[in-house]
Motif scaffolding. Structure first.
Motif, PDB file in Angstrom:
ATOM      1  N   ASN A  78     -53.290  21.452 -65.550  1.00  0.00           N
ATOM      2  CA  ASN A  78     -52.016  21.010 -64.976  1.00  0.00           C
ATOM      3  C   ASN A  78     -50.944  22.079 -65.142  1.00  0.00           C
ATOM      4  O   ASN A  78     -50.149  22.321 -64.229  1.00  0.00           O
ATOM      5  CB  ASN A  78     -51.550  19.699 -65.605  1.00  0.00           C
ATOM      6  CG  ASN A  78     -52.351  18.520 -65.129  1.00  0.00           C
ATOM      7  OD1 ASN A  78     -52.976  18.553 -64.076  1.00  0.00           O
ATOM      8  ND2 ASN A  78     -52.352  17.459 -65.926  1.00  0.00           N
ATOM      9  N   LEU A  79     -50.919  22.718 -66.309  1.00  0.00           N
ATOM     10  CA  LEU A  79     -49.962  23.813 -66.514  1.00  0.00           C
ATOM     11  C   LEU A  79     -50.234  24.964 -65.551  1.00  0.00           C
ATOM     12  O   LEU A  79     -49.308  25.549 -64.993  1.00  0.00           O
ATOM     13  CB  LEU A  79     -50.041  24.325 -67.950  1.00  0.00           C
ATOM     14  CG  LEU A  79     -49.373  23.503 -69.032  1.00  0.00           C
ATOM     15  CD1 LEU A  79     -49.675  24.100 -70.390  1.00  0.00           C
ATOM     16  CD2 LEU A  79     -47.885  23.428 -68.806  1.00  0.00           C
ATOM     17  N   ASP A  80     -51.515  25.287 -65.368  1.00  0.00           N
ATOM     18  CA  ASP A  80     -51.889  26.385 -64.487  1.00  0.00           C
ATOM     19  C   ASP A  80     -51.570  26.057 -63.030  1.00  0.00           C
ATOM     20  O   ASP A  80     -51.103  26.918 -62.283  1.00  0.00           O
ATOM     21  CB  ASP A  80     -53.370  26.706 -64.649  1.00  0.00           C
ATOM     22  CG  ASP A  80     -53.755  28.037 -64.034  1.00  0.00           C
ATOM     23  OD1 ASP A  80     -52.852  28.874 -63.821  1.00  0.00           O
ATOM     24  OD2 ASP A  80     -54.944  28.247 -63.774  1.00  0.00           O
ATOM     25  N   ASN A  81     -51.796  24.823 -62.612  1.00  0.00           N
ATOM     26  CA  ASN A  81     -51.488  24.431 -61.238  1.00  0.00           C
ATOM     27  C   ASN A  81     -49.991  24.410 -60.974  1.00  0.00           C
ATOM     28  O   ASN A  81     -49.543  24.713 -59.870  1.00  0.00           O
ATOM     29  CB  ASN A  81     -52.089  23.055 -60.919  1.00  0.00           C
ATOM     30  CG  ASN A  81     -53.596  23.095 -60.882  1.00  0.00           C
ATOM     31  OD1 ASN A  81     -54.197  24.138 -60.681  1.00  0.00           O
ATOM     32  ND2 ASN A  81     -54.212  21.943 -61.093  1.00  0.00           N
ATOM     33  N   ASN A  82     -49.204  24.036 -61.979  1.00  0.00           N
ATOM     34  CA  ASN A  82     -47.749  23.994 -61.823  1.00  0.00           C
ATOM     35  C   ASN A  82     -47.119  25.363 -62.011  1.00  0.00           C
ATOM     36  O   ASN A  82     -45.924  25.525 -61.836  1.00  0.00           O
ATOM     37  CB  ASN A  82     -47.132  23.010 -62.823  1.00  0.00           C
ATOM     38  CG  ASN A  82     -47.549  21.588 -62.554  1.00  0.00           C
ATOM     39  OD1 ASN A  82     -47.907  21.246 -61.423  1.00  0.00           O
ATOM     40  ND2 ASN A  82     -47.516  20.770 -63.579  1.00  0.00           N
ATOM     41  N   HIS A  83     -47.924  26.332 -62.382  1.00  0.00           N
ATOM     42  CA  HIS A  83     -47.431  27.680 -62.667  1.00  0.00           C
ATOM     43  C   HIS A  83     -46.845  28.337 -61.429  1.00  0.00           C
ATOM     44  O   HIS A  83     -45.873  29.056 -61.498  1.00  0.00           O
ATOM     45  CB  HIS A  83     -48.579  28.510 -63.258  1.00  0.00           C
ATOM     46  CG  HIS A  83     -48.212  29.910 -63.561  1.00  0.00           C
ATOM     47  ND1 HIS A  83     -48.673  30.947 -62.820  1.00  0.00           N
ATOM     48  CD2 HIS A  83     -47.417  30.441 -64.508  1.00  0.00           C
ATOM     49  CE1 HIS A  83     -48.181  32.072 -63.310  1.00  0.00           C
ATOM     50  NE2 HIS A  83     -47.427  31.787 -64.339  1.00  0.00           N
ATOM     51  N   PHE A  91     -46.311  28.958 -69.583  1.00  0.00           N
ATOM     52  CA  PHE A  91     -47.744  29.176 -69.401  1.00  0.00           C
ATOM     53  C   PHE A  91     -48.053  30.640 -69.125  1.00  0.00           C
ATOM     54  O   PHE A  91     -49.072  31.163 -69.596  1.00  0.00           O
ATOM     55  CB  PHE A  91     -48.297  28.291 -68.284  1.00  0.00           C
ATOM     56  CG  PHE A  91     -49.784  28.363 -68.174  1.00  0.00           C
ATOM     57  CD1 PHE A  91     -50.591  27.827 -69.167  1.00  0.00           C
ATOM     58  CD2 PHE A  91     -50.390  28.984 -67.104  1.00  0.00           C
ATOM     59  CE1 PHE A  91     -51.966  27.906 -69.091  1.00  0.00           C
ATOM     60  CE2 PHE A  91     -51.762  29.062 -67.013  1.00  0.00           C
ATOM     61  CZ  PHE A  91     -52.554  28.524 -68.010  1.00  0.00           C
ATOM     62  N   ASP A  92     -47.194  31.323 -68.394  1.00  0.00           N
ATOM     63  CA  ASP A  92     -47.394  32.742 -68.128  1.00  0.00           C
ATOM     64  C   ASP A  92     -47.363  33.542 -69.425  1.00  0.00           C
ATOM     65  O   ASP A  92     -48.217  34.409 -69.659  1.00  0.00           O
ATOM     66  CB  ASP A  92     -46.320  33.241 -67.161  1.00  0.00           C
ATOM     67  CG  ASP A  92     -46.557  34.651 -66.690  1.00  0.00           C
ATOM     68  OD1 ASP A  92     -47.724  35.077 -66.657  1.00  0.00           O
ATOM     69  OD2 ASP A  92     -45.573  35.339 -66.344  1.00  0.00           O
ATOM     70  N   ILE A  93     -46.417  33.222 -70.303  1.00  0.00           N
ATOM     71  CA  ILE A  93     -46.329  33.901 -71.594  1.00  0.00           C
ATOM     72  C   ILE A  93     -47.566  33.602 -72.432  1.00  0.00           C
ATOM     73  O   ILE A  93     -48.186  34.505 -73.003  1.00  0.00           O
ATOM     74  CB  ILE A  93     -45.054  33.465 -72.346  1.00  0.00           C
ATOM     75  CG1 ILE A  93     -43.797  33.892 -71.587  1.00  0.00           C
ATOM     76  CG2 ILE A  93     -45.029  34.030 -73.758  1.00  0.00           C
ATOM     77  CD1 ILE A  93     -42.525  33.267 -72.102  1.00  0.00           C
ATOM     78  N   LEU A  94     -47.928  32.323 -72.507  1.00  0.00           N
ATOM     79  CA  LEU A  94     -49.076  31.907 -73.317  1.00  0.00           C
ATOM     80  C   LEU A  94     -50.365  32.574 -72.856  1.00  0.00           C
ATOM     81  O   LEU A  94     -51.121  33.129 -73.657  1.00  0.00           O
ATOM     82  CB  LEU A  94     -49.228  30.386 -73.278  1.00  0.00           C
ATOM     83  CG  LEU A  94     -50.428  29.807 -74.017  1.00  0.00           C
ATOM     84  CD1 LEU A  94     -50.262  29.985 -75.518  1.00  0.00           C
ATOM     85  CD2 LEU A  94     -50.617  28.349 -73.663  1.00  0.00           C
ATOM     86  N   LYS A  95     -50.605  32.550 -71.559  1.00  0.00           N
ATOM     87  CA  LYS A  95     -51.847  33.101 -71.025  1.00  0.00           C
ATOM     88  C   LYS A  95     -51.919  34.619 -71.225  1.00  0.00           C
ATOM     89  O   LYS A  95     -52.941  35.139 -71.684  1.00  0.00           O
ATOM     90  CB  LYS A  95     -51.972  32.746 -69.540  1.00  0.00           C
ATOM     91  CG  LYS A  95     -53.315  33.093 -68.936  1.00  0.00           C
ATOM     92  CD  LYS A  95     -53.543  32.462 -67.581  1.00  0.00           C
ATOM     93  CE  LYS A  95     -52.542  32.898 -66.566  1.00  0.00           C
ATOM     94  NZ  LYS A  95     -52.891  32.493 -65.193  1.00  0.00           N
ATOM     95  N   SER A  96     -50.850  35.315 -70.912  1.00  0.00           N
ATOM     96  CA  SER A  96     -50.891  36.778 -71.035  1.00  0.00           C
ATOM     97  C   SER A  96     -50.995  37.214 -72.493  1.00  0.00           C
ATOM     98  O   SER A  96     -51.746  38.148 -72.812  1.00  0.00           O
ATOM     99  CB  SER A  96     -49.671  37.408 -70.363  1.00  0.00           C
ATOM    100  OG  SER A  96     -48.488  37.030 -71.017  1.00  0.00           O
ATOM    101  N   LEU A  97     -50.279  36.538 -73.405  1.00  0.00           N
ATOM    102  CA  LEU A  97     -50.380  36.912 -74.818  1.00  0.00           C
ATOM    103  C   LEU A  97     -51.732  36.537 -75.419  1.00  0.00           C
ATOM    104  O   LEU A  97     -52.223  37.228 -76.312  1.00  0.00           O
ATOM    105  CB  LEU A  97     -49.250  36.267 -75.620  1.00  0.00           C
ATOM    106  CG  LEU A  97     -47.858  36.848 -75.400  1.00  0.00           C
ATOM    107  CD1 LEU A  97     -46.837  36.106 -76.244  1.00  0.00           C
ATOM    108  CD2 LEU A  97     -47.816  38.331 -75.695  1.00  0.00           C
TER     109      LEU A  97
END
Length: 172
Positions: A119-124, A143-149
């Motif tokens: 859901n976080l990725d789809n709303n990204h 989510f962008d910060i979380l995923k990239s880090l």
């Protein structure tokens, strides 16, 4: 030109410069007082990273201690915009889990955790000019910060670099 008027102008400009310098020091001091909240969310961040890079034949993000990397990066290197976006994103995630599943993220089942992350990725959102403008004004999303880090922390960890990204001298 009148000498008194010139001296008053110089002192006025110097006074404004000094006042603005004090204001900047106060803002920096005030901004740094907000940091230090992420250690309380260590288990939550560890669970989030484990959902993004789970343990399979190679160790997962939790085993590589990626959550410690994220906390250290956010506390020491990130801008205040990104730090606040990250802390607010963690709080929103916990509220969503409480509303949807009646317990926090750490107590969710594996299927529920994956659903929350999807859901976080789809709303990204997608990469567009409006997203770039929004990122410039408001900072990157949670989510962008979380995923990239998570990816960066895993690939630069000892476990990630030796087990997952093992260098092979002769390809194939």
């Amino acid at each position: 030109m009148n000498r008194r008027t010139a001296i008053k102008g110089i002192l006025g400009v110097a006074g404004l410069g000094y006042a603005s310098m004090i204001g900047v020091k106060y803002f920096i001091k005030f901004a740094n007082q907000e940091r230090g909240k992420l250690n309380a969310h260590s288990t939550l961040i560890a669970e989030l990273t484990e959902v993004i890079i789970p343990s399979t034949t190679s160790p997962g993000a939790k085993e590589a201690l990626v959550h410690e990397y994220i906390i250290k990066y956010m506390e020491e290197c990130s801008s205040m915009k990104e730090y606040n976006n990250f802390v607010n994103g963690l709080k929103d995630l916990q509220e969503d889990c409480e509303n949807n599943y009646n317990h926090n993220f750490e107590k969710c089942t594996a299927v529920e955790k994956i659903e929350v992350i999807e859901n976080l990725d789809n709303n990204h959102g997608t990469i567009s000019i409006l997203t770039k403008i929004s990122n410039k004004l408001q900072g990157r999303s949670f989510f962008d910060i979380l995923k990239s880090l998570t990816i960066e922390g895993y690939c630069t960890s000892e476990i990630g670099a030796t087990k997952l990204l093992a260098y092979q001298l002769i390809p194939g």
